[in-house]
Design a protein around this motif. Sequence first.
Motif, mmCIF file in Angstrom:
data_model
loop_
_atom_site.group_PDB
_atom_site.id
_atom_site.type_symbol
_atom_site.label_atom_id
_atom_site.label_comp_id
_atom_site.label_asym_id
_atom_site.label_seq_id
_atom_site.Cartn_x
_atom_site.Cartn_y
_atom_site.Cartn_z
ATOM 1 N N ASP A 29 10.808 14.220 -37.956
ATOM 2 C CA ASP A 29 10.088 15.481 -37.257
ATOM 3 C C ASP A 29 10.886 16.824 -37.611
ATOM 4 O O ASP A 29 12.231 17.102 -38.147
ATOM 5 C CB ASP A 29 9.207 14.983 -36.470
ATOM 6 C CG ASP A 29 10.530 15.287 -35.448
ATOM 7 O OD1 ASP A 29 11.294 15.287 -35.400
ATOM 8 O OD2 ASP A 29 10.025 14.088 -34.535
ATOM 9 N N ALA A 30 10.386 17.901 -37.160
ATOM 10 C CA ALA A 30 10.562 19.008 -36.665
ATOM 11 C C ALA A 30 11.859 19.147 -36.140
ATOM 12 O O ALA A 30 12.861 20.251 -36.259
ATOM 13 C CB ALA A 30 9.249 20.477 -37.230
ATOM 14 N N TYR A 31 12.134 18.504 -34.768
ATOM 15 C CA TYR A 31 12.776 18.704 -34.009
ATOM 16 C C TYR A 31 13.826 18.063 -34.208
ATOM 17 O O TYR A 31 15.698 18.525 -34.720
ATOM 18 C CB TYR A 31 12.343 18.112 -32.721
ATOM 19 C CG TYR A 31 13.142 17.753 -31.302
ATOM 20 C CD1 TYR A 31 13.900 19.242 -31.162
ATOM 21 C CD2 TYR A 31 14.343 16.181 -31.259
ATOM 22 C CE1 TYR A 31 15.012 18.361 -29.537
ATOM 23 C CE2 TYR A 31 14.773 16.695 -30.148
ATOM 24 C CZ TYR A 31 14.869 17.823 -29.646
ATOM 25 O OH TYR A 31 16.240 17.547 -28.754
ATOM 26 N N VAL A 105 8.375 22.555 -32.244
ATOM 27 C CA VAL A 105 9.727 23.581 -32.669
ATOM 28 C C VAL A 105 8.556 24.520 -33.691
ATOM 29 O O VAL A 105 7.667 23.449 -34.166
ATOM 30 C CB VAL A 105 10.315 23.034 -33.602
ATOM 31 C CG1 VAL A 105 10.783 23.223 -34.913
ATOM 32 C CG2 VAL A 105 10.936 21.765 -33.552
ATOM 33 N N PRO A 106 8.956 26.041 -33.160
ATOM 34 C CA PRO A 106 8.297 27.012 -33.617
ATOM 35 C C PRO A 106 8.227 27.464 -34.920
ATOM 36 O O PRO A 106 9.126 27.335 -35.837
ATOM 37 C CB PRO A 106 8.502 27.723 -32.869
ATOM 38 C CG PRO A 106 9.633 27.571 -32.642
ATOM 39 C CD PRO A 106 9.627 26.283 -32.505
ATOM 40 N N SER A 130 10.182 21.950 -43.174
ATOM 41 C CA SER A 130 9.744 20.692 -42.132
ATOM 42 C C SER A 130 8.079 21.640 -42.719
ATOM 43 O O SER A 130 6.614 20.885 -42.140
ATOM 44 C CB SER A 130 9.521 21.373 -40.682
ATOM 45 O OG SER A 130 10.814 20.489 -40.285
ATOM 46 N N PHE A 131 8.037 22.696 -42.251
ATOM 47 C CA PHE A 131 6.665 23.107 -42.968
ATOM 48 C C PHE A 131 6.093 24.069 -43.860
ATOM 49 O O PHE A 131 5.243 24.832 -44.302
ATOM 50 C CB PHE A 131 7.198 24.883 -41.716
ATOM 51 C CG PHE A 131 7.044 24.273 -39.880
ATOM 52 C CD1 PHE A 131 6.453 23.458 -39.631
ATOM 53 C CD2 PHE A 131 8.510 24.875 -39.662
ATOM 54 C CE1 PHE A 131 6.966 23.341 -38.626
ATOM 55 C CE2 PHE A 131 8.541 24.854 -38.431
ATOM 56 C CZ PHE A 131 7.733 23.621 -37.694
ATOM 57 N N GLY A 132 7.247 23.433 -44.445
ATOM 58 C CA GLY A 132 6.727 24.252 -46.487
ATOM 59 C C GLY A 132 6.718 25.718 -46.825
ATOM 60 O O GLY A 132 6.492 26.167 -47.512
#
Length: 217
Positions: A29-31, A105-106, A130-132
């Motif tokens: 995941d992002a973290y 995670v922002p 993570s967020f593309g």
Amino acid sequence: MTKTERAAHVLARLTKLYPEPPIPLDHTDAYTLLIAVLLSAQCTDVRVNLTTPKLFALARTPEKMMEVPVEEIQAIIRPCGLSPQKAKAISTLSRILIEKHGGNVPADLEQLEELPGVGHKTAQVVMAQSFGVPSFPVDTHIHRLAQRWKLSDGKSVTQTERDLKRLFPKETWNKLHLQIIYYGREYCTARGCDGTVCPICRELFPERVRAVKTKKA
């Protein structure tokens, strides 16, 4: 070839070589990606991937990580180098994520860069993977190859990033930065190619006979 033509050639060749480049750092995941990228500073991805399973077995969320003593984090991540600074950053940013971001995670570049231990490149990797969000994080491989291929003059990592973003379509950035990294590791290494040896260097500059002296990132 013009610079634009060289960029188009590079994009076409790398797309054939690495149509779907995998993210080199293991994460879920992002973290966990954020922590892995933080650990990769001055450390190989292979070493990070050998280290993070033990760390994430202990704590894989900011809630759990902030409860782990910094000394314990440091002992686990010591093989990655710079362990005192990295352990402190991991502990502190985990607490900040809980206190300011609801444990998440922002998905915001500036907010990521405000976290301890998170520089511009790390923040961009998280935004991209993570967020593309289209990003072009520049590491040592990308900085070196951009100079060998005369896509940037190497004055700084920041300038290399700007130059590459101007040359390549935005929709290619997230995949392309990984493709260049893989090519740099496999074909156009710091010692294995001097700007005259690897396939793309020869294709772009068939008449080049002198080694290219690249500026470090």
